[in-house]
Design a protein around this motif. Sequence first.
Motif, PDB file in Angstrom:
ATOM      1  N   LYS A 108      25.995  44.974  38.047  1.00  0.00           N
ATOM      2  CA  LYS A 108      27.159  44.876  37.166  1.00  0.00           C
ATOM      3  C   LYS A 108      28.354  45.564  37.815  1.00  0.00           C
ATOM      4  O   LYS A 108      28.231  46.658  38.345  1.00  0.00           O
ATOM      5  N   LEU A 147      40.879  41.431  26.472  1.00  0.00           N
ATOM      6  CA  LEU A 147      40.832  40.148  27.163  1.00  0.00           C
ATOM      7  C   LEU A 147      42.162  39.422  27.039  1.00  0.00           C
ATOM      8  O   LEU A 147      42.672  38.871  28.029  1.00  0.00           O
ATOM      9  N   HIS A 155      34.766  33.630  34.658  1.00  0.00           N
ATOM     10  CA  HIS A 155      34.330  34.503  33.572  1.00  0.00           C
ATOM     11  C   HIS A 155      33.730  35.785  34.136  1.00  0.00           C
ATOM     12  O   HIS A 155      33.904  36.872  33.562  1.00  0.00           O
ATOM     13  N   TYR A 156      33.038  35.651  35.256  1.00  0.00           N
ATOM     14  CA  TYR A 156      32.414  36.823  35.886  1.00  0.00           C
ATOM     15  C   TYR A 156      33.470  37.810  36.365  1.00  0.00           C
ATOM     16  O   TYR A 156      33.331  39.029  36.188  1.00  0.00           O
ATOM     17  N   ALA A 187      34.895  39.610  33.446  1.00  0.00           N
ATOM     18  CA  ALA A 187      33.936  40.606  32.960  1.00  0.00           C
ATOM     19  C   ALA A 187      33.967  41.856  33.830  1.00  0.00           C
ATOM     20  O   ALA A 187      33.911  42.985  33.320  1.00  0.00           O
ATOM     21  N   THR A 192      32.488  44.592  31.154  1.00  0.00           N
ATOM     22  CA  THR A 192      31.565  44.078  30.145  1.00  0.00           C
ATOM     23  C   THR A 192      30.721  42.967  30.763  1.00  0.00           C
ATOM     24  O   THR A 192      30.821  42.684  31.954  1.00  0.00           O
ATOM     25  N   ALA A 193      29.879  42.331  29.959  1.00  0.00           N
ATOM     26  CA  ALA A 193      29.005  41.272  30.447  1.00  0.00           C
ATOM     27  C   ALA A 193      29.730  39.928  30.459  1.00  0.00           C
ATOM     28  O   ALA A 193      30.614  39.677  29.624  1.00  0.00           O
ATOM     29  N   ARG A 194      29.346  39.065  31.377  1.00  0.00           N
ATOM     30  CA  ARG A 194      29.958  37.731  31.463  1.00  0.00           C
ATOM     31  C   ARG A 194      29.763  36.961  30.160  1.00  0.00           C
ATOM     32  O   ARG A 194      30.658  36.219  29.725  1.00  0.00           O
ATOM     33  N   GLU A 195      28.616  37.153  29.539  1.00  0.00           N
ATOM     34  CA  GLU A 195      28.333  36.429  28.296  1.00  0.00           C
ATOM     35  C   GLU A 195      29.330  36.794  27.190  1.00  0.00           C
ATOM     36  O   GLU A 195      29.724  35.949  26.380  1.00  0.00           O
ATOM     37  N   VAL A 196      29.733  38.069  27.157  1.00  0.00           N
ATOM     38  CA  VAL A 196      30.708  38.512  26.167  1.00  0.00           C
ATOM     39  C   VAL A 196      32.052  37.820  26.400  1.00  0.00           C
ATOM     40  O   VAL A 196      32.700  37.334  25.457  1.00  0.00           O
ATOM     41  N   ILE A 197      32.476  37.768  27.649  1.00  0.00           N
ATOM     42  CA  ILE A 197      33.739  37.115  27.995  1.00  0.00           C
ATOM     43  C   ILE A 197      33.686  35.635  27.662  1.00  0.00           C
ATOM     44  O   ILE A 197      34.643  35.068  27.085  1.00  0.00           O
ATOM     45  N   SER A 198      32.592  34.976  28.010  1.00  0.00           N
ATOM     46  CA  SER A 198      32.461  33.539  27.733  1.00  0.00           C
ATOM     47  C   SER A 198      32.549  33.257  26.238  1.00  0.00           C
ATOM     48  O   SER A 198      33.199  32.297  25.807  1.00  0.00           O
TER      49      SER A 198
END
Length: 224
Positions: free
Chosen positions: A70, A157, A175-176, A179, A184-190
């Motif tokens: 990360k 963001l 997105h990565y 993040a 934070t995590a890529r999933e959160v940004i997505s």
Amino acid sequence: MQNAQSSDWPSHFPALQSITDPCWLAAVKAAREVALATGTTVFRDGDPCRSYLLVLEGSVRVQKVSENGKEIVLYRVEAGQSCILTTSCLLADDDYLAEAITETEVTAVAIPAHHFHNALSHSAEFRKFVFHSYGRRIATLMALVEALAFGRMDARLAHRLLDIKQTRGEISVTHYELAADLGTAREVISRLLKDFERHGWIKLHRGRIEILDPQALRRVEKKM
């Protein structure tokens, strides 16, 4: 990496132009001007610090990478700026605790550690420049810590998207990468980007984000 000797690089730093101390002039003479391609690793976590770095052109991303891969972007060093981590390592005689990667083609100056310390000891003007730059970066890092601890991710963001749009003109970012910028995590940004798109504020393209409603993002940004 290409090295080029040049004595006029202090013109990029107004505070350094008028310094006449002999130790500083020796440091200017000993400095190496380097040209780095995009994506070049300037230093790695654990590397020894041997030079004081000043960026003349381009942008360098300084980031910390955890054991699980990360990333979090600590700050960027851009034209006319110095690297706070390099300053800290030189002052503490310690190794680097993060890594730095060029985001664009970069032209920079590296002053050997010996000449940096001599100039710092003998030139009040250079010492003022170093610690002024150091203090400003500390304030930036404290703002990052505060945002990570207390800031709303949707507001952060929105702020980052508007900032990229203003500085680069186009938001060509993954997105990565977002993040990593925001810690934070890529999933959160997505998920948040999908929410923004669903509201009609942005349009997601492959490798690019289009802002449709900047005013809406500014309203979200104010929640920081």
